[in-house]
Design a protein around this motif. Structure first.
Motif, mmCIF file in Angstrom:
data_model
loop_
_atom_site.group_PDB
_atom_site.id
_atom_site.type_symbol
_atom_site.label_atom_id
_atom_site.label_comp_id
_atom_site.label_asym_id
_atom_site.label_seq_id
_atom_site.Cartn_x
_atom_site.Cartn_y
_atom_site.Cartn_z
ATOM 1 N N PRO A 121 0.815 -1.227 0.000
ATOM 2 C CA PRO A 121 0.000 0.000 0.000
ATOM 3 C C PRO A 121 0.843 1.268 0.000
ATOM 4 O O PRO A 121 0.381 2.314 -0.459
ATOM 5 N N MET A 122 2.070 1.211 0.520
ATOM 6 C CA MET A 122 2.912 2.399 0.626
ATOM 7 C C MET A 122 3.950 2.474 -0.481
ATOM 8 O O MET A 122 4.985 3.109 -0.334
ATOM 9 N N GLY A 123 3.691 1.823 -1.612
ATOM 10 C CA GLY A 123 4.605 1.857 -2.734
ATOM 11 C C GLY A 123 5.518 0.657 -2.762
ATOM 12 O O GLY A 123 5.778 0.012 -1.751
ATOM 13 N N GLY A 124 6.044 0.353 -3.960
ATOM 14 C CA GLY A 124 6.881 -0.826 -4.110
ATOM 15 C C GLY A 124 6.050 -2.096 -4.141
ATOM 16 O O GLY A 124 4.821 -2.078 -4.012
ATOM 17 N N LYS A 125 6.738 -3.198 -4.309
ATOM 18 C CA LYS A 125 6.070 -4.495 -4.375
ATOM 19 C C LYS A 125 6.847 -5.518 -3.561
ATOM 20 O O LYS A 125 8.066 -5.427 -3.424
ATOM 21 N N GLY B 209 15.335 -8.448 0.556
ATOM 22 C CA GLY B 209 16.611 -7.785 0.383
ATOM 23 C C GLY B 209 17.752 -8.654 -0.098
ATOM 24 O O GLY B 209 18.911 -8.333 0.146
ATOM 25 N N GLN B 210 17.453 -9.737 -0.790
ATOM 26 C CA GLN B 210 18.505 -10.653 -1.248
ATOM 27 C C GLN B 210 18.936 -10.276 -2.665
ATOM 28 O O GLN B 210 18.683 -10.994 -3.631
ATOM 29 N N GLN C 140 9.877 1.007 -0.120
ATOM 30 C CA GLN C 140 10.290 0.234 -1.284
ATOM 31 C C GLN C 140 9.719 -1.170 -1.297
ATOM 32 O O GLN C 140 9.693 -1.798 -2.352
ATOM 33 N N ALA C 141 9.252 -1.659 -0.163
ATOM 34 C CA ALA C 141 8.903 -3.071 -0.027
ATOM 35 C C ALA C 141 10.145 -3.890 -0.416
ATOM 36 O O ALA C 141 11.217 -3.637 0.103
ATOM 37 N N ASP C 142 10.024 -4.836 -1.349
ATOM 38 C CA ASP C 142 11.180 -5.612 -1.776
ATOM 39 C C ASP C 142 11.713 -5.148 -3.128
ATOM 40 O O ASP C 142 12.645 -5.742 -3.662
ATOM 41 N N SER C 143 11.089 -4.106 -3.694
ATOM 42 C CA SER C 143 11.519 -3.612 -5.000
ATOM 43 C C SER C 143 12.160 -2.236 -4.832
ATOM 44 O O SER C 143 12.170 -1.651 -3.756
#
Length: 810
Positions: free
Chosen positions: A184-188, A199-200, A216-219
């Motif tokens: 919801p706060m951006g990124g995927k 973060g890998q 950023q989430a994971d993106s």
């Protein structure tokens, strides 16, 4: 003056039958190579036919090759490519190809028979025209997919180009086995085998802690224009990075300067004012080709299928590689990425009973003053030194600096059932985000003989450091939104309003340091049997300091986590059934620190731990032009952080929970028949809660976001005969039902299974220009790509859209 040492342009293995293969020179193969730089064309012919070609780089510098199309022998293809170049083909005494000047006067250069080394394992995917790699590098060294006892998918340059995959989100959406989920706060968020990929990330094999942030989430903003390929590992990746996650890792391999000049110009225009232009040029910068450069400039502006959203991207990339000697090469590079956008975040709400509001797909409930500005600068550096034919050293480092400034607002709250209007609270947020990451990796890779067999040893060390210096504030805005008749022009508060009314926020200063040493040995126990044994010893430290704001008042916060000498083992065994098939089994540990969580007594939580098992069979056909894989996997994860029900304010956690994910995967990549490239992957995933702090959850699905059945297919076919200038492509992304259990009502908010069909048609206008039309969601399926709660987080998938692209290669 020509380079005094010979240059091996390309080495590949010949196309073969399962019985006795005919000599390469006598075989007829189907070539479909457009006109372009002579060196690139010769390289493509060599890669496809398996023939060794040697020449001096200066001979082909600046020369163009005509199109090589049709069914012919490799020798005929080489001669056609060399026509008009004043160069000639010579077949050496060993049956290899050598390119020489055609002139016979006294001043002409005459090359003798060249000494050729054995088959190259160059993993570069540019110019290969293939959906499968020759080798992969994500696990250090260069090995074929069949030699790798874990599941790896490589999104090659041709795959990225054919599907217009320009962002990491688009790449992961088309990668077999990966589920993408909107934040919801951006990124995927990215999921593999039922778990989040946290973060890998690696750049040219160097691990960094990019991603995994609330903005950023994971993106993250990373355009694919500067990369040769993306290597995706599914399964535990603890051998690659100390705090190894459960789900996998992603390695971005950047483009390099080539030995022959090459420039590509591409322009595209698509639905929703989606315009993109790119110049990609590179080649030798001195006469003997020891200094090579690469430059990429990309600009893109676009709007979206929903209201108010727009975005502008600028990407600038430059790289240099210099051969200090025939044995030592150093490389440097810099990339700058700038994103200026009006995002539409938060997704859509639902009725209070969880049913769908059935809003138009163009609905955006955000304000028009939403803004996002992201700037990232990345520096690359590496060196490779070859000691001899068996041993080499590689050293690499990456530095990345990212700044983001954001302000946005979206409604949060369900709509009463039957309502024709709503008065939904608006949540506003401001972010000032700065993150610095740098990493270093060095290893020695070599072969040695013992007990009548040849073995391989890799010994190395790496380190990464991440610092986040952020400030954020989240507050309830005075205005409300009518979800059924949205107003995009609600009043914009100033910064002081957020600080005085923050429900959460404050400055955050987080540092994460990781370093460790690793070693892998590949022991050839017998001709068909290889044992792979590896281990990493890791040191980890995280420090988190900040102030938690609430209604203008702040509470200091501090947490710290340390892990010393953590050992992460890996073991694998491979058994060659025949020349084409290899069975394998592998095991690795899982280790993820959880120092940011505190127990009810204030103690730091223990790390998350677990085990990952994999059993499978891999195939390599037509000398590596086609790869196949099938595996069974099981992962058990325990001691994950969970809310402690004994904690009065939900601010403390406990080590609890034991979950299991298991299933199987099947994948095919490469040329399945003449002129047909295919990437197809099917994944079956079952997740289950074995133990939970809440006993009522035992036996339920652990991760309902991840569908049980997931299918990713894309194929591209080059026509022959009168339509030889035409290529057609088609693919499908299909999945079964997925859902989310609402934390408010306990309702299942679900999306039934669906299939999204995509297609492409390309036409080669002449030896330089080509045009293609890509279509996504061709049948205009209406679906939710991500399901959320009653209050927010439901995101529609893109409706049908088209992109027309024009490219020139010269």
């Amino acid at each position: 003056m020509l380079n005094p040492w010979p240059y091996t342009l390309s080495v590949a293995v010949a196309l073969a039958t399962l019985a006795s293969p005919a000599p390469v020179q006598a075989q007829e193969l189907s070539f479909n190579l457009p006109a372009g730089p002579l060196g690139n064309t010769l390289n493509a012919i060599a890669s496809q036919s398996g023939q060794i070609v040697s020449l001096e780089p200066a001979l082909v510098q600046g020369k163009q090759a005509p199109a090589v199309i049709g069914r012919m022998s490799p020798e005929q293809a080489m001669n056609r490519a060399l026509s008009g170049s004043q160069l000639q083909l010579r077949i050496t005494g060993q049956g290899n190809f050598s390119v020489e000047p055609a002139a016979q006067d006294s001043g002409a250069l005459q090359l003798g028979v060249t000494s050729i080394v054995e088959r190259s394992l160059d993993p570069t995917s540019e110019g290969s025209g293939s959906y499968t790699p020759r080798t992969v590098t994500i696990g250090k060294g260069a090995h074929t997919l069949k030699e790798t006892p874990q599941s790896v998918t490589v999104m090659t340059r041709k795959m990225l180009d054919d599907q217009n995959l320009n962002t990491i989100e688009q790449v992961m959406e088309k990668t077999p086995g990966i589920t993408v989920y909107d934040s919801p706060m951006g990124g995927k968020y990215f999921y593999s085998r039922g778990f989040r990929m946290t973060g890998q990330y690696q750049y040219d094999g160097v691990p960094l802690d990019i991603g995994s942030s609330y903005v950023q989430a994971d993106s993250f903003s990373s355009d694919m224009a500067i990369y040769d390929r993306v290597e995706v590992l599914r399964g535990a990746a603890g051998m690659m990075k100390g705090a190894g996650g459960t789900a996998g890792a992603v390695n971005f391999v950047r483009k390099r300067g080539e030995y022959t000049p090459h420039t590509q110009l591409s322009l595209s225009a698509g639905t929703w004012d989606n315009y993109r232009g790119q110049i990609d040029t590179g080649g030798p910068l001195n006469e003997d080709g020891t200094l090579r450069g690469r430059a990429v400039v990309t600009q893109q502006t676009r709007q979206y299928f929903y209201d108010i959203g727009d975005r502008k991207d600028q990407i600038y990339y430059g790289a240099l590689d210099y051969d200090l000697s025939p044995d030592t090469t150093v490389g440097v590079g810099i990339a700058y990425e700038d994103v200026d956008a009006t995002p539409c975040w938060g997704g859509l709400p639902r009725y209070a009973d969880g049913s769908d509001l059935k809003l138009k797909r163009s609905t955006c409930l955000n304000t028009a003053w939403n803004q996002q500005r992201s700037q990232r600068t990345t520096f690359f550096g590496d060196m490779k030194h070859t000691f001899n034919d068996d041993w080499a050293l590689k050293v690499a480092g990456v530095y990345s600096k990212n700044t983001q400034d954001m302000e946005y607002a979206f409604p949060s709250g369900s709509v009463p059932v039957g309502s024709t209007q709503s008065s939904t609270p608006m949540i506003g947020s401001i972010y000032d985000y700065d993150q610095t990451d740098y990493g270093f990796d060095a290893y020695v890779d070599g072969k040695f003989d013992a007990f009548g067999q040849q073995h391989e040893l890799i010994v190395g060390a790496n380190a990464s450091h991440s610092r986040k210096d952020d400030f954020y504030a989240v507050a309830l805005l005075p205005d409300r939104q009518d979800v059924l008749n949205p107003n995009h022009h609600l009043a914009q508060p100033d910064e002081s309003y957020y600080l005085a009314n923050a429900s959460r926020g404050g400055p955050v200063d987080m540092r994460v340091k990781q370093y460790g040493a690793y070693s892998t040995v590949r022991l050839k126990l017998a001709d068909p049997l290889t044992f792979v044994l590896g281990s990493r010893v890791s040191w980890y430290k995280s420090e988190n300091e900040g102030v938690s704001y609430y209604r203008g008042e702040g509470t200091p916060l501090r947490s710290e986590s340390r892990e010393s000498g953590q050992v992460t083992p890996f073991a694998g065994i491979l058994f060659d059934l025949n020349d084409n098939l290899t069975t394998y089994a592998s095991y690795t540990d899982i280790f993820t620190p959880q120092g940011n969580y505190k127990t009810i007594t204030g103690a730091t939580l223990k790390p998350l731990i677990g085990q990952s098992y994999e059993l499978g069979i891999k195939g390599e056909w037509f000398d590596g032009r086609l790869n196949s894989a099938f595996n069974l996997f099981r992962t058990v994860q325990k001691d994950a952080a969970q809310d402690d029900p004994a904690c009065p304010d939900s601010s403390c956690s406990q080590n609890s929970g034991k979950v299991r994910a298991q299933g199987f995967e099947a994948e095919v990549s490469g040329e399945v028949i003449d002129r047909l490239q295919l990437l197809a992957g099917y994944t079956y995933t079952q997740t289950k809660v074995l133990e939970d702090a809440d006993a009522t959850q035992d036996g339920l699905s652990y991760n309902s976001y991840v569908p049980r059945h997931l299918l990713r297919v894309w194929a591209d076919y080059a026509l022959s005969g009168p339509l030889e200038r035409v290529t057609v492509g088609a693919g499908v992304n299909a999945q079964s039902r997925n859902y989310r259990v609402s934390p408010i009502s306990g309702n299942d908010i679900s999306q039934s299974g669906y299939a999204i069909w995509n297609g492409r048609i390309g036409y080669r206008i002449d030896d330089t220009w080509s045009v293609a039309l890509n279509g996504n969601n061709l049948f205009d399926k209406r679906y939710y790509a991500t399901v959320g709660t009653e209050g927010f987080g439901n995101f529609y998938g893109e409706p049908r859209n088209l992109v027309m692209s024009l490219k020139a290669d010269f």
